[in-house]
Structures are given as structure tokens and as C-alpha cells.
Scaffold this active site. Structure first.
Site, PDB file in Angstrom:
ATOM      1  N   GLY A  26      -2.441  -3.212   2.252  1.00  0.00           N
ATOM      2  CA  GLY A  26      -2.878  -1.658   1.245  1.00  0.00           C
ATOM      3  C   GLY A  26      -2.114  -1.617   0.449  1.00  0.00           C
ATOM      4  O   GLY A  26      -0.763  -2.614  -0.082  1.00  0.00           O
TER       5      GLY A  26
ATOM      6  N   THR B 251      -4.646  -9.239   1.917  1.00  0.00           N
ATOM      7  CA  THR B 251      -2.759  -9.923   2.987  1.00  0.00           C
ATOM      8  C   THR B 251      -3.227 -10.621   4.139  1.00  0.00           C
ATOM      9  O   THR B 251      -4.797  -9.964   4.766  1.00  0.00           O
ATOM     10  CB  THR B 251      -2.306  -8.635   2.416  1.00  0.00           C
ATOM     11  OG1 THR B 251      -1.897  -8.112   1.166  1.00  0.00           O
ATOM     12  CG2 THR B 251      -1.913  -9.049   3.804  1.00  0.00           C
TER      13      THR B 251
ATOM     14  N   ARG C   1       7.811  -7.449  -8.661  1.00  0.00           N
ATOM     15  CA  ARG C   1       7.854  -6.179  -8.087  1.00  0.00           C
ATOM     16  C   ARG C   1       7.113  -6.747  -6.616  1.00  0.00           C
ATOM     17  O   ARG C   1       6.387  -7.735  -6.501  1.00  0.00           O
ATOM     18  CB  ARG C   1       6.505  -5.528  -8.469  1.00  0.00           C
ATOM     19  CG  ARG C   1       5.334  -4.461  -7.628  1.00  0.00           C
ATOM     20  CD  ARG C   1       4.997  -4.944  -6.766  1.00  0.00           C
ATOM     21  NE  ARG C   1       3.822  -4.569  -5.945  1.00  0.00           N
ATOM     22  CZ  ARG C   1       3.378  -4.439  -4.583  1.00  0.00           C
ATOM     23  NH1 ARG C   1       3.498  -5.368  -4.283  1.00  0.00           N
ATOM     24  NH2 ARG C   1       2.656  -3.366  -3.947  1.00  0.00           N
TER      25      ARG C   1
ATOM     26  N   GLY D  97       6.030  -6.211  -2.213  1.00  0.00           N
ATOM     27  CA  GLY D  97       5.384  -4.825  -1.939  1.00  0.00           C
ATOM     28  C   GLY D  97       6.119  -4.399  -0.447  1.00  0.00           C
ATOM     29  O   GLY D  97       7.547  -4.595  -0.551  1.00  0.00           O
TER      30      GLY D  97
HETATM   31  N1  ASP Z   1       0.958  -4.171   0.821  1.00  0.00           N
HETATM   32  C1  ASP Z   1       0.201  -5.494   0.300  1.00  0.00           C
HETATM   33  C2  ASP Z   1       1.602  -5.192  -0.689  1.00  0.00           C
HETATM   34  O1  ASP Z   1       1.522  -4.269  -1.660  1.00  0.00           O
HETATM   35  C3  ASP Z   1      -1.306  -5.688  -0.407  1.00  0.00           C
HETATM   36  C4  ASP Z   1      -2.465  -5.519   0.067  1.00  0.00           C
HETATM   37  O2  ASP Z   1      -2.047  -5.539   1.316  1.00  0.00           O
HETATM   38  O3  ASP Z   1      -3.053  -6.377  -0.397  1.00  0.00           O
HETATM   39  O4  ASP Z   1       1.823  -6.065  -1.331  1.00  0.00           O
END
Ligand code: ASP
Length: 305
Positions: free
Chosen positions: A224, A173, A201, A203
Site C-alpha cells: 500500500g 508489490t 525514495r 518505501g
Molecule cells: N508499499 C509499497 C511502497 O510504498 C508500494 C506497494 O505496496 O504497492 O513502496
């Protein structure tokens, strides 16, 4: 007043012994290019908002990171992207979630902020909005990369929903936070989400206060396991710790990334910058792709703890 730009390219199980020198150099170059894209805006007296948008666009265009081109796949084999940005000077914010056709989701987030009375648009209607606003679209093949497809196959085989960087090719990300010459702060985050996530979904990244936040005190972008960041309103909590408990930015960042997020069942990291231009980077994972550019100093990038 001096300017600061901090970027990230995701946090996760990134270990030196598993990275080739060539791969490391490739990531470093991509992080430097993104710092340059946002840095030029700040150097010319532009706004923190423009700087974070440009830095994130550069990372979305780079197939190494899990945003825009190179985004991860859902369990259904589709790509659904989330993005948000926030202007700390005005508390204006814009976001899109589960979009599939927008070449630069961060540009669509900005359009939502500036051209609608809303904060968050989702799904096909958000794609249609971007099209109607004349933003660049792209077909599914543009976003698709072979290594992400292989990550999905690996995740399906083990029935895991994973941070993309916890699987064999670890890239993440993306996000940026900035303080401009006038002391304004802004934050932006863009992602394909987690590999093998359920279709539909959403995030933390596009949720204002969870994965993305900016006010007059601090700008924050997180990465995360999104569910953990949502449960503790991570990005906003960092600001609250500074405003209500007087924490300096680094202490607040460490408290959220190393204590609060793990206590809520996830791992990850974040970047932040305060009103004085002080940067903070914190993560509870083995590594996080990151970069800092302060006015008058050479760009710094890092990967491991
Ligand atoms: N935070 C992002 C999510 O849960 C994923 C990531 O940061 O890699 O969609």
C-alpha cells in the site's frame, strides 16, 4: 504440525468490472505458481524462510507484478527496487533498497542477512554487493515493461505519485508469509515502490517493522502507500497488538489495515500468519491479489474484496 503459506501481489483499486476474464485468469495462474513454489518447500519439511523466498522469487520473475521484472518507474524514468525478509525464529533480517541491477532483490536481501553483519544495504553499493556475492544481475531492459512505462506517463501527466494498481494496469508489490512444520515463521516483501516516486525514495517494504516483520508470534508482509505504513510501524504494530493486547491474528490484521494505516494517511493491505498457522488477510482497498496454501488443502486465490 501443519504448514501455511500466504502470498500477496499488491492491494489497490482493483475492480471486477475493469478486469477481463483473461487478465484475471493470468493473475490467478501466477499466484498459484508462486504458492506452488513456496508450498513445495514447506511440504518437504523446509524452512518458512526458504518458502517465502521462493514464493517471492516466483512473483519477482513474473512481469505482471510490481517487483523484479515489471517493477514501476520513478519520476526520473529509472527502476529502483526494495526488498526485505525476516526470520521469526531468529529475528535475523536482511533488506536492500533502491537497487537497480539485481534480478531477484529478495535473494539480495537474504544475502545481506546471511553474509554481512548488517540489515539494510542501499543503492549502487547494494547492487555491487550482490554482484560480488555472485547473485544474478540483469540490464534495465529486463525489468522494463511497456505497461509500467505507460503508467509513469499517466502519472507524470497528472502529477500523481500512485500505487501502481491505482493506475490503468493494476498490479502490485509482492509478499509472502509462512509457518513451517517446526512452527517457525518468516516474512518477505519485494517491490518497485510507487509509480512516479522521487528517485531515492524508499518505501515501507524494506524497512523492518514497517512493511515486513516476523517474530515467534506472527509474520507480516504489507502493501500500500508506504509512507502510511512507515508512520505507524504497521507490521510490527500488528505483532504488538497480538502480544500486548491479546488480539487474535485476524483482529490485529484488520485493526492495522483498516484503521491504523488509513488514520496515518494511506491505504493498503497486509497478509499475516500466526504461530498456529492461522492466516489473516486484511485490506482497506477495493482489492488485493492474494493466495493461501494450507497443508492438505487446495490452494485458494482471490482478487476482490
Ligand atoms: N508499499 C509499497 C511502497 O510504498 C508500494 C506497494 O505496496 O504497492 O513502496
Amino acid at each position: 504440525m501443519s504448514t501455511t503459506l500466504v502470498i500477496h501481489g499488491g492491494a489497490g483499486t482493483i475492480r471486477r468490472e475493469e478486469m477481463s476474464a483473461a487478465r484475471e485468469a493470468e493473475h490467478q495462474a501466477a499466484l498459484e505458481a508462486a504458492l506452488a513454489a513456496g508450498g513445495v518447500v514447506l511440504a518437504q519439511g523446509g524452512s518458512a524462510l526458504d518458502a517465502v523466498e521462493q514464493a517471492v522469487r516466483a512473483l519477482e520473475d513474473c512481469p505482471l507484478f510490481n517487483a523484479g521484472r515489471g517493477a514501476t518507474f520513478t519520476a526520473a524514468g529509472t527502476i529502483e527496487m526494495d526488498a526485505a525478509l525476516m526470520d521469526g525464529a531468529t529475528l535475523q533480517a536482511g533488506a536492500v533498497a533502491a537497487v537497480q541491477r539485481i534480478r531477484n532483490p529478495i535473494a539480495a536481501a537474504r544475502a545481506v542477512m546471511e553474509r554481512t553483519p548488517h540489515v539494510l544495504l542501499i543503492g549502487p553499493a547494494a547492487d555491487d554487493f550482490a554482484e560480488a556475492e555472485g547473485l544474478a544481475l540483469a540490464p534495465p531492459e529486463y525489468f522494463r515493461t511497456e505497461h509500467r512505462w505507460q503508467q509513469l506517463q499517466a502519472a507524470l501527466a497528472t502529477r500523481r505519485v500512485a500505487l501502481d494498481h491505482d493506475l490503468p494496469a493494476r498490479m502490485g508489490t509482492v509478499g509472502a508469509v509462512a509457518r513451517d512444520r517446526d512452527g517457525r515463521l518468516a516474512a518477505a516483501t519485494s517491490t518497485g515502490g510507487m509509480t512516479n516516486k522521487r528517485a531515492g525514495r524508499v518505501g515501507d517494504s524494506p524497512l523492518i517493522g514497517a512493511g515486513t516483520w516476523a517474530d515467534a508470534t506472527v509474520a507480516v508482509s504489507c502493501t500500500g502507500v508506504g509512507e502510511a505504513f512507515i508512520r505507524c510501524a504497521a507490521a510490527h504494530e500488528l505483532s504488538a497488538l497480538m502480544r500486548h493486547r491479546g488480539f487474535p491474528v485476524r483482529q490485529a490484521a484488520a485493526e492495522v489495515a483498516e484503521i491504523l494505516v488509513p488514520a496515518n494517511g494511506g491505504s493498503g493491505g497486509l497478509i499475516a500468519v500466526d504461530a498456529a498457522g492461522e492466516p489473516a488477510i486484511a485490506f482497506g482497498t477495493a482489492g488485493m491479489y492474494r493466495g493461501v496454501l494450507r497443508a492438505g488443502a487446495a490452494p485458494e486465490t482471490g482478487i476482490y474484496a
